[in-house]
Write a protein that holds these residues in place. Structure first.
Motif, PDB file in Angstrom:
ATOM      1  N   TRP A 101       0.835  -1.198   0.000  1.00  0.00           N
ATOM      2  CA  TRP A 101       0.000   0.000   0.000  1.00  0.00           C
ATOM      3  C   TRP A 101       0.870   1.247   0.000  1.00  0.00           C
ATOM      4  O   TRP A 101       1.894   1.298   0.666  1.00  0.00           O
ATOM      5  CB  TRP A 101      -0.916   0.008   1.223  1.00  0.00           C
ATOM      6  N   ARG A 102       0.432   2.237  -0.752  1.00  0.00           N
ATOM      7  CA  ARG A 102       1.085   3.534  -0.834  1.00  0.00           C
ATOM      8  C   ARG A 102       0.130   4.569  -0.251  1.00  0.00           C
ATOM      9  O   ARG A 102      -1.057   4.578  -0.544  1.00  0.00           O
ATOM     10  CB  ARG A 102       1.415   3.851  -2.295  1.00  0.00           C
ATOM     11  N   ARG A 103       0.655   5.442   0.619  1.00  0.00           N
ATOM     12  CA  ARG A 103      -0.138   6.536   1.185  1.00  0.00           C
ATOM     13  C   ARG A 103       0.508   7.857   0.801  1.00  0.00           C
ATOM     14  O   ARG A 103       1.710   8.048   0.999  1.00  0.00           O
ATOM     15  CB  ARG A 103      -0.221   6.405   2.701  1.00  0.00           C
ATOM     16  N   VAL A 104      -0.286   8.780   0.271  1.00  0.00           N
ATOM     17  CA  VAL A 104       0.147  10.146   0.004  1.00  0.00           C
ATOM     18  C   VAL A 104      -0.518  11.032   1.043  1.00  0.00           C
ATOM     19  O   VAL A 104      -1.739  10.990   1.208  1.00  0.00           O
ATOM     20  CB  VAL A 104      -0.250  10.602  -1.417  1.00  0.00           C
ATOM     21  N   ILE A 105       0.289  11.824   1.744  1.00  0.00           N
ATOM     22  CA  ILE A 105      -0.228  12.756   2.743  1.00  0.00           C
ATOM     23  C   ILE A 105       0.147  14.163   2.286  1.00  0.00           C
ATOM     24  O   ILE A 105       1.336  14.489   2.164  1.00  0.00           O
ATOM     25  CB  ILE A 105       0.387  12.482   4.128  1.00  0.00           C
ATOM     26  N   VAL A 106      -0.868  14.972   2.019  1.00  0.00           N
ATOM     27  CA  VAL A 106      -0.639  16.355   1.587  1.00  0.00           C
ATOM     28  C   VAL A 106      -1.035  17.270   2.738  1.00  0.00           C
ATOM     29  O   VAL A 106      -2.157  17.198   3.254  1.00  0.00           O
ATOM     30  CB  VAL A 106      -1.453  16.686   0.316  1.00  0.00           C
ATOM     31  N   ALA A 107      -0.085  18.102   3.154  1.00  0.00           N
ATOM     32  CA  ALA A 107      -0.323  19.033   4.260  1.00  0.00           C
ATOM     33  C   ALA A 107      -1.344  20.091   3.849  1.00  0.00           C
ATOM     34  O   ALA A 107      -1.404  20.481   2.679  1.00  0.00           O
ATOM     35  CB  ALA A 107       0.990  19.695   4.669  1.00  0.00           C
ATOM     36  N   PRO A 108      -2.158  20.579   4.788  1.00  0.00           N
ATOM     37  CA  PRO A 108      -3.120  21.636   4.461  1.00  0.00           C
ATOM     38  C   PRO A 108      -2.418  22.915   4.022  1.00  0.00           C
ATOM     39  O   PRO A 108      -1.279  23.183   4.394  1.00  0.00           O
ATOM     40  CB  PRO A 108      -3.881  21.867   5.768  1.00  0.00           C
ATOM     41  N   GLY A 109      -3.140  23.713   3.221  1.00  0.00           N
ATOM     42  CA  GLY A 109      -2.634  25.013   2.805  1.00  0.00           C
ATOM     43  C   GLY A 109      -1.787  24.981   1.552  1.00  0.00           C
ATOM     44  O   GLY A 109      -1.092  25.951   1.248  1.00  0.00           O
ATOM     45  N   GLN A 110      -1.878  23.898   0.782  1.00  0.00           N
ATOM     46  CA  GLN A 110      -1.075  23.791  -0.437  1.00  0.00           C
ATOM     47  C   GLN A 110      -1.831  24.370  -1.625  1.00  0.00           C
ATOM     48  O   GLN A 110      -3.039  24.190  -1.766  1.00  0.00           O
ATOM     49  CB  GLN A 110      -0.744  22.320  -0.727  1.00  0.00           C
ATOM     50  N   ASP A 111      -1.099  25.066  -2.486  1.00  0.00           N
ATOM     51  CA  ASP A 111      -1.679  25.529  -3.739  1.00  0.00           C
ATOM     52  C   ASP A 111      -1.896  24.334  -4.659  1.00  0.00           C
ATOM     53  O   ASP A 111      -1.311  23.273  -4.466  1.00  0.00           O
ATOM     54  CB  ASP A 111      -0.741  26.522  -4.434  1.00  0.00           C
ATOM     55  N   SER A 112      -2.705  24.532  -5.660  1.00  0.00           N
ATOM     56  CA  SER A 112      -2.877  23.500  -6.675  1.00  0.00           C
ATOM     57  C   SER A 112      -1.524  23.177  -7.281  1.00  0.00           C
ATOM     58  O   SER A 112      -0.738  24.072  -7.594  1.00  0.00           O
ATOM     59  CB  SER A 112      -3.831  24.010  -7.760  1.00  0.00           C
ATOM     60  N   GLN A 113      -1.233  21.906  -7.426  1.00  0.00           N
ATOM     61  CA  GLN A 113       0.089  21.534  -7.903  1.00  0.00           C
ATOM     62  C   GLN A 113       0.068  20.162  -8.550  1.00  0.00           C
ATOM     63  O   GLN A 113      -0.795  19.346  -8.264  1.00  0.00           O
ATOM     64  CB  GLN A 113       1.105  21.535  -6.769  1.00  0.00           C
TER      65      GLN A 113
END
Length: 129
Positions: A101-113
């Protein structure tokens, strides 16, 4: 040779440098998100087996973090920065594909990217059979 696939039958191989079939996670960067996905490490060689196979992510950071977990009866086990998946048999033999399993964690407050600089690194000891 080891590759990463979207399916257990070794189809949907993720691109290796050309971006033609990337692993994708989509979510709201403003609020942050976590996205889990089953992926498969498969051996395409009928004359080589691999032991001590380890997968890690390269170029993840505080904004986008990648973790890996073993498959435990169809669900992810404990996620970590690197995962030793054990041994992978030669293609055509039982154990020539390992589900993780792969998990991607994106921190809050990120611009579209579109992050295209995160790669997976697989290390292993290769043996001829």
């Amino acid at each position: 040779m080891l590759h990463i696939y979207a399916n257990s039958n070794k189809t949907g191989m993720f691109s290796e440098g050309d971006g033609s079939n990337p692993d994708v996670a989509t979510g709201n960067g403003t609020t942050g998100f976590t996205a889990d996905r089953a992926i498969y490490i498969g051996n395409d060689s009928t004359v080589k087996r691999y032991e001590n196979v380890v997968i890690t992510a390269v170029n993840d950071d505080a904004n986008v973090d990648i973790k890996f977990a073993p498959d435990v009866a169809g669900s992810p086990g404990t996620f970590s920065d690197s995962l030793n998946v054990g041994n992978i048999a030669a293609s055509g033999q039982s154990g020539d594909v390992v589900k993780i399993w792969r998990r991607v964690i994106v921190a809050p407050g990120q611009d579209s990217q579109n992050r295209t600089n995160i790669d997976y690194k697989i290390t292993a000891v290769e043996y001829a059979i």
